[in-house]
Design a protein around this motif. Structure first.
Motif, PDB file in Angstrom:
ATOM      1  N   GLU A 136       0.816  -1.226   0.000  1.00 30.38           N
ATOM      2  CA  GLU A 136       0.000   0.000   0.000  1.00 30.38           C
ATOM      3  C   GLU A 136       0.846   1.270   0.000  1.00 30.38           C
ATOM      4  N   VAL A 137       2.147   1.154   0.365  1.00 31.36           N
ATOM      5  CA  VAL A 137       3.016   2.336   0.352  1.00 31.36           C
ATOM      6  C   VAL A 137       3.199   2.880  -1.067  1.00 31.36           C
ATOM      7  N   TYR A 138       3.013   2.034  -2.068  1.00 31.39           N
ATOM      8  CA  TYR A 138       3.221   2.455  -3.458  1.00 31.39           C
ATOM      9  C   TYR A 138       2.029   3.217  -4.029  1.00 31.39           C
ATOM     10  N   GLY A 139       0.918   3.251  -3.286  1.00 32.71           N
ATOM     11  CA  GLY A 139      -0.243   3.999  -3.765  1.00 32.71           C
ATOM     12  C   GLY A 139      -1.172   3.141  -4.573  1.00 32.71           C
ATOM     13  N   SER A 140      -1.666   3.694  -5.681  1.00 38.34           N
ATOM     14  CA  SER A 140      -2.725   3.022  -6.416  1.00 38.34           C
ATOM     15  C   SER A 140      -2.385   2.952  -7.892  1.00 38.34           C
ATOM     16  N   LEU A 141      -2.681   1.800  -8.505  1.00 40.83           N
ATOM     17  CA  LEU A 141      -2.423   1.613  -9.940  1.00 40.83           C
ATOM     18  C   LEU A 141      -3.697   1.828 -10.745  1.00 40.83           C
ATOM     19  N   GLY A 142      -3.525   2.173 -12.024  1.00 43.00           N
ATOM     20  CA  GLY A 142      -4.636   2.111 -12.970  1.00 43.00           C
ATOM     21  C   GLY A 142      -4.836   0.671 -13.394  1.00 43.00           C
ATOM     22  N   THR A 143      -5.467   0.467 -14.546  1.00 45.18           N
ATOM     23  CA  THR A 143      -5.746  -0.918 -14.938  1.00 45.18           C
ATOM     24  C   THR A 143      -4.493  -1.680 -15.365  1.00 45.18           C
ATOM     25  N   GLU A 144      -3.432  -0.937 -15.724  1.00 47.84           N
ATOM     26  CA  GLU A 144      -2.196  -1.582 -16.214  1.00 47.84           C
ATOM     27  C   GLU A 144      -1.068  -1.459 -15.194  1.00 47.84           C
ATOM     28  N   GLY A 145      -0.064  -2.349 -15.339  1.00 41.31           N
ATOM     29  CA  GLY A 145       1.190  -2.185 -14.609  1.00 41.31           C
ATOM     30  C   GLY A 145       1.220  -2.845 -13.249  1.00 41.31           C
ATOM     31  N   PHE A 146       2.440  -2.845 -12.673  1.00 39.88           N
ATOM     32  CA  PHE A 146       2.674  -3.504 -11.385  1.00 39.88           C
ATOM     33  C   PHE A 146       3.567  -2.638 -10.512  1.00 39.88           C
ATOM     34  N   PHE A 147       3.535  -2.885  -9.212  1.00 44.51           N
ATOM     35  CA  PHE A 147       4.501  -2.268  -8.300  1.00 44.51           C
ATOM     36  C   PHE A 147       5.778  -3.099  -8.316  1.00 44.51           C
ATOM     37  N   THR A 148       6.924  -2.438  -8.554  1.00 48.12           N
ATOM     38  CA  THR A 148       8.210  -3.113  -8.396  1.00 48.12           C
ATOM     39  C   THR A 148       8.942  -2.474  -7.221  1.00 48.12           C
ATOM     40  N   GLU A 149      10.124  -2.996  -6.896  1.00 48.02           N
ATOM     41  CA  GLU A 149      10.893  -2.487  -5.766  1.00 48.02           C
ATOM     42  C   GLU A 149      11.321  -1.041  -5.974  1.00 48.02           C
ATOM     43  N   THR A 150      11.282  -0.555  -7.218  1.00 48.32           N
ATOM     44  CA  THR A 150      11.729   0.825  -7.465  1.00 48.32           C
ATOM     45  C   THR A 150      10.557   1.788  -7.687  1.00 48.32           C
ATOM     46  N   THR A 151       9.335   1.305  -7.567  1.00 52.32           N
ATOM     47  CA  THR A 151       8.175   2.201  -7.695  1.00 52.32           C
ATOM     48  C   THR A 151       8.239   3.263  -6.591  1.00 52.32           C
ATOM     49  N   LYS A 152       7.963   4.515  -6.985  1.00 52.48           N
ATOM     50  CA  LYS A 152       8.004   5.621  -6.011  1.00 52.48           C
ATOM     51  C   LYS A 152       6.863   5.484  -5.002  1.00 52.48           C
ATOM     52  N   TYR A 153       7.174   5.819  -3.756  1.00 53.23           N
ATOM     53  CA  TYR A 153       6.148   5.770  -2.714  1.00 53.23           C
ATOM     54  C   TYR A 153       5.090   6.853  -2.945  1.00 53.23           C
ATOM     55  N   ASP A 154       3.828   6.493  -2.708  1.00 57.30           N
ATOM     56  CA  ASP A 154       2.720   7.432  -2.922  1.00 57.30           C
ATOM     57  C   ASP A 154       1.517   7.008  -2.068  1.00 57.30           C
ATOM     58  N   PRO A 155       1.701   6.979  -0.730  1.00 53.83           N
ATOM     59  CA  PRO A 155       0.629   6.461   0.133  1.00 53.83           C
ATOM     60  C   PRO A 155      -0.559   7.426   0.220  1.00 53.83           C
ATOM     61  N   HIS A 156      -1.749   6.866   0.407  1.00 56.68           N
ATOM     62  CA  HIS A 156      -2.954   7.698   0.469  1.00 56.68           C
ATOM     63  C   HIS A 156      -3.708   7.613   1.782  1.00 56.68           C
ATOM     64  N   SER A 157      -3.623   6.492   2.495  1.00 52.22           N
ATOM     65  CA  SER A 157      -4.367   6.385   3.755  1.00 52.22           C
ATOM     66  C   SER A 157      -3.414   6.686   4.910  1.00 52.22           C
ATOM     67  N   PRO A 158      -3.954   7.078   6.067  1.00 58.15           N
ATOM     68  CA  PRO A 158      -3.068   7.248   7.227  1.00 58.15           C
ATOM     69  C   PRO A 158      -2.297   5.952   7.522  1.00 58.15           C
ATOM     70  N   TYR A 159      -2.922   4.805   7.319  1.00 59.45           N
ATOM     71  CA  TYR A 159      -2.196   3.536   7.508  1.00 59.45           C
ATOM     72  C   TYR A 159      -0.987   3.458   6.577  1.00 59.45           C
TER      73      TYR A 159
END
Ligand code: NAD
Ligand code: TDX
Length: 353
Positions: A136-159
């Protein structure tokens, strides 16, 4: 000494932590496993009843924010390693009570790092601080793509913001003080001992009680599900073979839109409970969406597969069937966690010492 390592596992009375503790206690009799858990609403020692008398296991009730207590445990046990799972873990609770998440997830993590810095500084090479985190630290994806180890952090919830912050602190202690760390970010887990506030166990519990099945928003949000024992197996592997300072993404390439998952679960449970096909689906109720609800999570676990040879051992169908069977066979567990009665278990087992 009797033990080659003395490992603090934090959050060992919780959902994932209990599977990790059991695995380490059973597989590594030469490691001393110190389960450090505050026993919040989410911590339940009944999860570990079967191994609580093992000679290489101890339970210590402690809050990870309590520096004095954490330091004393490092001294008492000569702690060599930390596997850190303790956290406030429920997104909906973080929306109503964000500060609890800052205190435990951020300040608690830094408190543990401070102890590691203090007690390991003479020789970092024989130690490891393993921080368990989330996709969840990586944020949210559209319909395509995956989170990898180098994806920029983009959190949205307080958690997720609190988990992202803790991840940054762990890496900062590696880069600044040389603490040997490893981090893994995993997708949604499911399986036995999952607290019935989370989607899958909540559905199972409500189906058993013929209660409405709340689906947030339009039910099209996508989550990537992994069986908890496969996560525990990945943690074991990364703890032993992960590269110092590295991050590993863990996931089973198993994406489901919430509504599709709800329907599959309804059908499996119709069958297991001997109900007419379609009975449970009638309980589905669309409710107000979660604020800031991330659209899609999907983990690319290629690195873990290529470098350490990990892959999931069960299919979603198998894992879900095992999970449902476990809840059907452990109805008293659900009763205890929903009534708070598991707190008595601690009083009986431990407070009488
Ligand atoms: P959980 O809520 O089931 O268990 C958390 C445990 O931590 C409980 O036993 C609780 O008593 C303990 N705890 C909470 N605050 C504490 C404190 N201040 N001091 C000491 N102990 C405390 O959580 P979980 O689902 O098992 O998650 C474990 C870890 O894995 C968390 O760090 C979470 O962010 C991460 N994670 C979870 C998932 C998932 O799907 N559940 C996925 C990826 C990562
Ligand atoms: O009643 C519900 N209805 C519903 O539609 C609940 C509880 C959830 N949902 C939706 C929200 C999510 O899209 O189902 C999905 C899964 O929800 P949760 O079980 O609350 O999990 P999630 O928010 O995805 O977070 C989980 O996975 C990542 C864990 O709780 C985190 O600790 C972990 O980091």
């Amino acid at each position: 000494d009797r033990f080659t390592k003395s490992i603090i596992i934090t959050g060992g009375a919780g959902f994932i932590g209990s599977h990790v503790v059991r695995r380490f206690v059973q597989n590594y009799p030469n490691y001393q496993i110190i389960n450090v858990d505050a026993l919040t609403y989410a911590g339940n020692l009944e999860n570990l009843k079967d191994i609580e008398h093992s000679p290489n296991y101890v339970f210590e009730r402690a809050d990870i924010k309590d520096a004095e207590k954490i330091n004393s445990l490092f001294e008492q046990y000569g702690v060599t390693d930390v596997i850190h799972l303790a956290a406030e873990s429920h997104v909906d609770r973080s929306i109503t009570n964000p500060l609890d998440f800052v205190y435990t997830n951020v300040i608690g993590t830094v408190t543990l790092l401070e102890a590691a810095k203090k007690y390991w500084s003479a020789d970092y090479s024989s130690h490891r601080f393993y921080h368990i985190s989330t996709d969840e630290v990586y944020g949210s994806l559209g319909t395509e793509g995956f989170f990898t180890e180098t994806t920029k952090y983009d959190p949205h919830s307080p958690y997720s913001a609190s988990k992202a912050s803790s991840d940054h602190f762990v890496r900062a202690y590696h880069d600044t003080y040389g603490i040997p760390v490893v981090v893994s970010n995993c997708s949604n887990n499911y399986g036995p001992n999952h607290f019935p506030e989370k989607l899958i166990p909540l559905l199972i519990n409500n189906i058993l009680n013929n209660k409405p099945l709340p689906v947030y928003g339009d039910g099209k949000n996508v989550r990537d599900w992994l069986y908890v024992k496969d996560h525990a197996r990945a943690i074991d592997l990364i703890f032993h073979e992960g590269k110092n300072g590295d991050t590993y993404n863990i996931g089973g390439f198993n994406e489901w839109a919430n509504i599709d998952l709800v329907r599959v679960l309804c059908r499996q449970m119709d069958e297991k409970l001997g109900r007419e096909p379609g009975t449970n689906e009638k309980l589905i109720t669309f409710v107000k969406d979660r604020p800031g609800h991330d659209a899609r999570y999907a983990i690319d676990a290629t690195k873990l597969n290529k470098e350490l040879g990990w892959e999931p051992s069960v299919t979603f169908e198998q894992g879900l069937a095992e999970t449902i069977d476990w809840y059907l066979a452990n109805k008293s567990w659900i009763e205890h966690v929903t009534s708070g009665a598991y707190a008595d278990y601690y009083e009986n087992q431990y407070d009488k010492r």
